[in-house]
Scaffold this motif. Structure first.
Motif, PDB file in Angstrom:
ATOM      1  N   GLY A  10       0.795  -1.222   0.000  1.00  0.00           N
ATOM      2  CA  GLY A  10       0.000   0.000   0.000  1.00  0.00           C
ATOM      3  C   GLY A  10       0.826   1.270   0.000  1.00  0.00           C
ATOM      4  N   GLY A  12       2.491   2.556  -2.446  1.00  0.00           N
ATOM      5  CA  GLY A  12       2.386   3.318  -3.688  1.00  0.00           C
ATOM      6  C   GLY A  12       3.282   2.833  -4.823  1.00  0.00           C
ATOM      7  N   LYS A  13       3.906   1.671  -4.681  1.00  0.00           N
ATOM      8  CA  LYS A  13       4.802   1.156  -5.727  1.00  0.00           C
ATOM      9  C   LYS A  13       4.050   0.983  -7.047  1.00  0.00           C
ATOM     10  N   GLY A  14       2.917   0.296  -6.969  1.00  0.00           N
ATOM     11  CA  GLY A  14       2.130   0.033  -8.176  1.00  0.00           C
ATOM     12  C   GLY A  14       1.504   1.290  -8.757  1.00  0.00           C
ATOM     13  N   THR A  15       1.261   2.293  -7.921  1.00  0.00           N
ATOM     14  CA  THR A  15       0.673   3.550  -8.386  1.00  0.00           C
ATOM     15  C   THR A  15       1.708   4.385  -9.128  1.00  0.00           C
ATOM     16  N   THR A  31       6.645  -8.630  -9.376  1.00  0.00           N
ATOM     17  CA  THR A  31       6.518 -10.060  -9.053  1.00  0.00           C
ATOM     18  C   THR A  31       5.116 -10.382  -8.532  1.00  0.00           C
ATOM     19  N   ARG A  36       0.129 -13.240  -9.310  1.00  0.00           N
ATOM     20  CA  ARG A  36      -1.346 -13.271  -9.347  1.00  0.00           C
ATOM     21  C   ARG A  36      -1.849 -13.798 -10.690  1.00  0.00           C
ATOM     22  N   GLU A  57       2.207 -14.356   3.287  1.00  0.00           N
ATOM     23  CA  GLU A  57       3.619 -14.723   3.474  1.00  0.00           C
ATOM     24  C   GLU A  57       4.346 -14.638   2.141  1.00  0.00           C
ATOM     25  N   ARG A  88      12.863  -8.915  -2.207  1.00  0.00           N
ATOM     26  CA  ARG A  88      12.165  -8.737  -0.940  1.00  0.00           C
ATOM     27  C   ARG A  88      12.828  -9.472   0.208  1.00  0.00           C
ATOM     28  N   GLN A  92      17.262 -12.916  -2.059  1.00  0.00           N
ATOM     29  CA  GLN A  92      16.863 -12.491  -3.412  1.00  0.00           C
ATOM     30  C   GLN A  92      17.797 -11.403  -3.938  1.00  0.00           C
ATOM     31  N   ARG A 127      -8.609  -0.329  -1.864  1.00  0.00           N
ATOM     32  CA  ARG A 127      -8.056  -0.500  -3.217  1.00  0.00           C
ATOM     33  C   ARG A 127      -8.923  -1.422  -4.085  1.00  0.00           C
ATOM     34  N   TYR A 137      -7.019   1.545  -8.252  1.00  0.00           N
ATOM     35  CA  TYR A 137      -7.860   2.674  -7.865  1.00  0.00           C
ATOM     36  C   TYR A 137      -8.047   2.615  -6.358  1.00  0.00           C
ATOM     37  N   ARG A 160      -8.264  -7.443  -4.327  1.00  0.00           N
ATOM     38  CA  ARG A 160      -7.323  -8.545  -4.156  1.00  0.00           C
ATOM     39  C   ARG A 160      -7.709  -9.361  -2.930  1.00  0.00           C
ATOM     40  N   ARG A 171       1.315  -9.450   6.077  1.00  0.00           N
ATOM     41  CA  ARG A 171       2.167  -8.882   5.014  1.00  0.00           C
ATOM     42  C   ARG A 171       3.127  -7.846   5.602  1.00  0.00           C
ATOM     43  N   GLU A 199       2.787  11.307   1.367  1.00  0.00           N
ATOM     44  CA  GLU A 199       2.259  12.489   0.669  1.00  0.00           C
ATOM     45  C   GLU A 199       1.325  12.059  -0.462  1.00  0.00           C
TER      46      GLU A 199
HETATM   47  P1  AP5 Z   1      -0.489   0.669  -4.544  1.00  0.00           P
HETATM   48  O1  AP5 Z   1       0.355   1.605  -5.323  1.00  0.00           O
HETATM   49  O2  AP5 Z   1      -1.348  -0.288  -5.288  1.00  0.00           O
HETATM   50  O3  AP5 Z   1       0.391  -0.093  -3.436  1.00  0.00           O
HETATM   51  P2  AP5 Z   1       1.684  -1.021  -3.593  1.00  0.00           P
HETATM   52  O4  AP5 Z   1       2.841  -0.345  -2.968  1.00  0.00           O
HETATM   53  O5  AP5 Z   1       1.835  -1.480  -5.009  1.00  0.00           O
HETATM   54  O6  AP5 Z   1       1.250  -2.165  -2.599  1.00  0.00           O
HETATM   55  P3  AP5 Z   1       0.953  -3.724  -2.815  1.00  0.00           P
HETATM   56  O7  AP5 Z   1      -0.108  -4.084  -1.831  1.00  0.00           O
HETATM   57  O8  AP5 Z   1       0.731  -4.065  -4.237  1.00  0.00           O
HETATM   58  O9  AP5 Z   1       2.335  -4.280  -2.353  1.00  0.00           O
HETATM   59  P4  AP5 Z   1       2.681  -5.676  -1.828  1.00  0.00           P
HETATM   60  O10 AP5 Z   1       4.133  -5.556  -1.779  1.00  0.00           O
HETATM   61  O11 AP5 Z   1       2.007  -6.059  -0.581  1.00  0.00           O
HETATM   62  O12 AP5 Z   1       2.046  -6.651  -2.925  1.00  0.00           O
HETATM   63  P5  AP5 Z   1       2.676  -7.452  -4.143  1.00  0.00           P
HETATM   64  O13 AP5 Z   1       1.667  -7.483  -5.206  1.00  0.00           O
HETATM   65  O14 AP5 Z   1       4.032  -6.947  -4.449  1.00  0.00           O
HETATM   66  O15 AP5 Z   1      -1.402   1.570  -3.562  1.00  0.00           O
HETATM   67  C1  AP5 Z   1      -2.341   0.988  -2.681  1.00  0.00           C
HETATM   68  C2  AP5 Z   1      -3.627   1.831  -2.664  1.00  0.00           C
HETATM   69  O16 AP5 Z   1      -3.356   3.134  -2.156  1.00  0.00           O
HETATM   70  C3  AP5 Z   1      -4.236   2.036  -4.054  1.00  0.00           C
HETATM   71  O17 AP5 Z   1      -5.641   1.957  -3.938  1.00  0.00           O
HETATM   72  C4  AP5 Z   1      -3.800   3.452  -4.455  1.00  0.00           C
HETATM   73  O18 AP5 Z   1      -4.757   4.087  -5.276  1.00  0.00           O
HETATM   74  C5  AP5 Z   1      -3.649   4.160  -3.107  1.00  0.00           C
HETATM   75  N1  AP5 Z   1      -2.523   5.091  -3.092  1.00  0.00           N
HETATM   76  C6  AP5 Z   1      -1.294   4.913  -3.645  1.00  0.00           C
HETATM   77  N2  AP5 Z   1      -0.493   5.977  -3.421  1.00  0.00           N
HETATM   78  C7  AP5 Z   1      -1.240   6.846  -2.674  1.00  0.00           C
HETATM   79  C8  AP5 Z   1      -0.957   8.123  -2.105  1.00  0.00           C
HETATM   80  N3  AP5 Z   1       0.246   8.720  -2.257  1.00  0.00           N
HETATM   81  N4  AP5 Z   1      -1.944   8.736  -1.391  1.00  0.00           N
HETATM   82  C9  AP5 Z   1      -3.164   8.145  -1.237  1.00  0.00           C
HETATM   83  N5  AP5 Z   1      -3.482   6.933  -1.756  1.00  0.00           N
HETATM   84  C10 AP5 Z   1      -2.531   6.289  -2.468  1.00  0.00           C
HETATM   85  O19 AP5 Z   1       2.854  -8.897  -3.524  1.00  0.00           O
HETATM   86  C11 AP5 Z   1       1.746  -9.708  -3.194  1.00  0.00           C
HETATM   87  C12 AP5 Z   1       2.211 -11.061  -2.669  1.00  0.00           C
HETATM   88  O20 AP5 Z   1       2.974 -11.754  -3.681  1.00  0.00           O
HETATM   89  C13 AP5 Z   1       3.173 -11.020  -1.469  1.00  0.00           C
HETATM   90  O21 AP5 Z   1       2.462 -10.925  -0.234  1.00  0.00           O
HETATM   91  C14 AP5 Z   1       3.922 -12.348  -1.632  1.00  0.00           C
HETATM   92  O22 AP5 Z   1       3.140 -13.434  -1.175  1.00  0.00           O
HETATM   93  C15 AP5 Z   1       4.070 -12.468  -3.131  1.00  0.00           C
HETATM   94  N6  AP5 Z   1       5.329 -11.864  -3.623  1.00  0.00           N
HETATM   95  C16 AP5 Z   1       5.434 -10.805  -4.469  1.00  0.00           C
HETATM   96  N7  AP5 Z   1       6.739 -10.514  -4.713  1.00  0.00           N
HETATM   97  C17 AP5 Z   1       7.471 -11.419  -3.988  1.00  0.00           C
HETATM   98  C18 AP5 Z   1       8.864 -11.621  -3.807  1.00  0.00           C
HETATM   99  N8  AP5 Z   1       9.784 -10.838  -4.419  1.00  0.00           N
HETATM  100  N9  AP5 Z   1       9.263 -12.628  -2.990  1.00  0.00           N
HETATM  101  C19 AP5 Z   1       8.356 -13.426  -2.384  1.00  0.00           C
HETATM  102  N10 AP5 Z   1       7.023 -13.274  -2.497  1.00  0.00           N
HETATM  103  C20 AP5 Z   1       6.572 -12.282  -3.303  1.00  0.00           C
END
Ligand code: AP5
Ligand code: ZN
Length: 213
Positions: A10, A12-15, A31, A36, A57, A88, A92, A127, A137, A160, A171, A199
């Motif tokens: 959350g 903001g990486k994906g944003t 990743t 997914r 996890e 992560r 890695q 989200r 979004y 999700r 997480r 911000e």
């Molecule tokens: P968004 O930008 O979507 O957040 P994000 O940083 O991308 O957060 P994620 O939840 O996607 O990160 P994650 O690391 O938990 O998940 P991942 O998919 O990598 O923003 C979130 C929300 O906030 C949105 O609605 C957005 O609109 C809003 N927002 C953004 N910026 C804002 C701002 N500035 N102000 C206000 N609102 C804002 O991983 C998922 C799973 O996959 C992991 O749990 C794990 O099981 C596995 N996995 C993935 N990569 C690995 C790896 N390298 N090693 C092992 N397992 C892995």
């Protein structure tokens, strides 16, 4: 440019990724998105990854390093890339260094999305994503034009499975225990730029641009 994005769920990486991608013509390798897609397609990789992901996890290092190693071979990734959510764990990061050594290349910068845990629950539970494109979004902070519908394709948005308050706890625990040491790993190499991830998105974007200029 070759960039690594690190930050808790959350933050903001994906944003920010699409903005950086368009500005610098990079390929976006997330990743989480790739895993997914594998889960949805029920591939052998997806079947192995699903249980850990549902619990919040981390998936095993070998599986994700394999995915990234393959993805980096794509012709579209030769000019530069954004690694979103990888590495992560320190293991890695070390394996990535080996991959780079073999290819005679390296990462330019690590963007650290610094943010307090307390803010993240509202971001995660509000989200909605468009799974095919990875666009995200937020019901309050970035609402789509029509509720539940992707602005670009008109297709439905989904939440999700791991975006619940309960799974977020686990997480975040994985992040602090396994991923924060990765920030130290790169800080020792002087590669880290800290971003004010609390911000508004536009402010974060301009800080990213400053860091990369
Ligand atoms: P968004 O930008 O979507 O957040 P994000 O940083 O991308 O957060 P994620 O939840 O996607 O990160 P994650 O690391 O938990 O998940 P991942 O998919 O990598 O923003 C979130 C929300 O906030 C949105 O609605 C957005 O609109 C809003 N927002 C953004 N910026 C804002 C701002 N500035 N102000 C206000 N609102 C804002 O991983 C998922 C799973 O996959 C992991 O749990 C794990 O099981 C596995 N996995 C993935 N990569 C690995 C790896 N390298 N090693 C092992 N397992 C892995
Ligand atoms: Zn993400």
């Amino acid at each position: 440019k070759r960039l690594i994005l690190i930050g808790p769920p959350g933050s903001g990486k994906g944003t920010q990724s699409p903005v950086i991608k368009d500005e610098y013509c990079l390929c976006h390798l997330a990743t989480g998105d790739m895993l997914r897609a594998a889960v949805a397609a029920k591939t052998p990789l997806g079947i192995k990854a699903k249980e850990a992901m549902d619990k919040g996890e981390l998936v095993s290092d070998d599986l994700v390093v394999g995915i990234i190693d393959e993805a980096l071979k794509k012709p579209s990734c030769q000019k530069g890339y954004i690694l979103d959510g990888f590495p992560r764990t320190v293991v890695q990061a070390e394996k990535l260094d080996e991959v780079f050594q073999n290819r005679g290349t390296k990462v330019d910068k690590v963007l650290n999305f610094a943010i307090d845990d307390a803010i993240l629950e509202e971001r995660i539970t509000g989200r909605w994503i468009h799974p095919a494109s990875g666009r995200s979004y937020h019901t309050k902070f970035a609402p789509p034009k029509v509720p539940g519908i992707d602005d670009v394709t008109g297709e439905p948005l989904i939440q999700r499975k791991d975006d619940t308050a309960a799974v977020l706890k686990s997480r975040l625990e994985s992040f602090h225990r396994q991923t924060e040491p990765v920030i130290d790993y790169y800080a020792k190499k002087n590669m880290v730029v800290n971003l004010p991830a609390e911000e508004p998105p536009q402010t974060v974007t301009s800080e990213v641009k400053k860091a990369l200029s």
